[in-house]
Write a protein that holds these residues in place. Structure first.
Motif, PDB file in Angstrom:
ATOM      1  N   LYS A  10      30.169 -16.734   0.509  1.00 64.95           N
ATOM      2  CA  LYS A  10      29.961 -18.091  -0.846  1.00 64.95           C
ATOM      3  C   LYS A  10      30.813 -18.299  -1.911  1.00 64.95           C
ATOM      4  CE  LYS A  10      24.558 -19.021  -0.269  1.00 64.95           C
ATOM      5  NZ  LYS A  10      24.014 -18.506  -0.968  1.00 64.95           N
ATOM      6  N   VAL A  13      31.772 -15.730  -4.416  1.00 64.09           N
ATOM      7  CA  VAL A  13      31.791 -13.800  -3.814  1.00 64.09           C
ATOM      8  C   VAL A  13      33.364 -13.224  -3.662  1.00 64.09           C
ATOM      9  CG1 VAL A  13      31.115 -12.042  -2.035  1.00 64.09           C
ATOM     10  CG2 VAL A  13      29.273 -14.869  -3.014  1.00 64.09           C
ATOM     11  N   GLU A  63      19.290 -16.903  10.210  1.00 66.00           N
ATOM     12  CA  GLU A  63      18.277 -16.422   8.993  1.00 66.00           C
ATOM     13  C   GLU A  63      17.619 -15.078   8.350  1.00 66.00           C
ATOM     14  OE1 GLU A  63      15.904 -19.162   9.114  1.00 66.00           O
ATOM     15  OE2 GLU A  63      17.478 -21.404   7.959  1.00 66.00           O
ATOM     16  N   ASN A  68      24.054 -12.842   5.859  1.00 59.02           N
ATOM     17  CA  ASN A  68      23.053 -12.231   4.427  1.00 59.02           C
ATOM     18  C   ASN A  68      23.053 -13.765   3.730  1.00 59.02           C
ATOM     19  OD1 ASN A  68      22.517 -11.830   2.073  1.00 59.02           O
ATOM     20  ND2 ASN A  68      23.616  -9.740   1.889  1.00 59.02           N
ATOM     21  N   PRO A  69      21.795 -14.186   2.898  1.00 55.90           N
ATOM     22  CA  PRO A  69      21.291 -15.230   2.102  1.00 55.90           C
ATOM     23  C   PRO A  69      21.738 -15.588   1.199  1.00 55.90           C
ATOM     24  CG  PRO A  69      19.497 -15.034   2.971  1.00 55.90           C
ATOM     25  CD  PRO A  69      20.375 -14.051   3.491  1.00 55.90           C
ATOM     26  N   VAL A  70      22.132 -13.869   0.536  1.00 62.07           N
ATOM     27  CA  VAL A  70      22.548 -13.886  -1.329  1.00 62.07           C
ATOM     28  C   VAL A  70      24.386 -14.285  -1.152  1.00 62.07           C
ATOM     29  CG1 VAL A  70      22.569 -12.691  -3.214  1.00 62.07           C
ATOM     30  CG2 VAL A  70      20.610 -12.512  -0.903  1.00 62.07           C
ATOM     31  N   ILE A  71      24.715 -13.819  -0.324  1.00 63.80           N
ATOM     32  CA  ILE A  71      26.630 -14.133  -0.386  1.00 63.80           C
ATOM     33  C   ILE A  71      27.134 -14.720   0.287  1.00 63.80           C
ATOM     34  CG2 ILE A  71      26.450 -11.670  -1.809  1.00 63.80           C
ATOM     35  CD1 ILE A  71      27.032 -10.812   0.905  1.00 63.80           C
ATOM     36  N   GLN A  72      26.016 -15.145   1.688  1.00 67.99           N
ATOM     37  CA  GLN A  72      27.320 -16.216   2.669  1.00 67.99           C
ATOM     38  C   GLN A  72      26.420 -16.689   3.326  1.00 67.99           C
ATOM     39  OE1 GLN A  72      26.208 -12.447   5.567  1.00 67.99           O
ATOM     40  NE2 GLN A  72      28.695 -12.281   5.082  1.00 67.99           N
ATOM     41  N   ASN A  73      27.086 -18.642   3.454  1.00 69.78           N
ATOM     42  CA  ASN A  73      26.989 -19.437   4.178  1.00 69.78           C
ATOM     43  C   ASN A  73      27.680 -19.863   5.683  1.00 69.78           C
ATOM     44  OD1 ASN A  73      26.190 -21.176   1.509  1.00 69.78           O
ATOM     45  ND2 ASN A  73      28.246 -21.421   0.883  1.00 69.78           N
TER      46      ASN A  73
END
Length: 80
Positions: A10, A13, A63, A68-73
């Motif tokens: 994202k 980051v 998912e 990792n939805p916190v740091i990645q799209n």
């Protein structure tokens, strides 16, 4: 059907791998390089002809495991 999944960090980051490559390229004389970002690509073959089913399954894979939805799209591209 083939699903290509593109996973990238994202905005905001730190991309340590991209920064290392940018530094190495500049040391090799490529002074015009402004930025480098790393992107991971998975090619997943799915046994279905339904785009909706393939997208649903691949989204679930992303998912649960691939991203990792916190740091990645992630972005999914389906190909027949």
């Amino acid at each position: 059907m083939i699903a290509e999944v593109f996973i990238e960090l994202k905005k905001g980051v730190m991309d340590a791998e991209g920064e290392a490559v940018k530094k190495a390229l500049r040391l090799l004389g490529f002074k015009k390089v402004k930025g480098v970002s790393s992107v991971k690509v998975y090619r997943i073959e799915i046994d279905t002809n339904s785009k909706e089913e393939a997208e649903r399954e691949v989204r679930e894979m992303c998912e649960k495991l691939l991203a990792n939805p916190v740091i990645q799209n992630y972005r999914i591209v389906l190909k027949e």
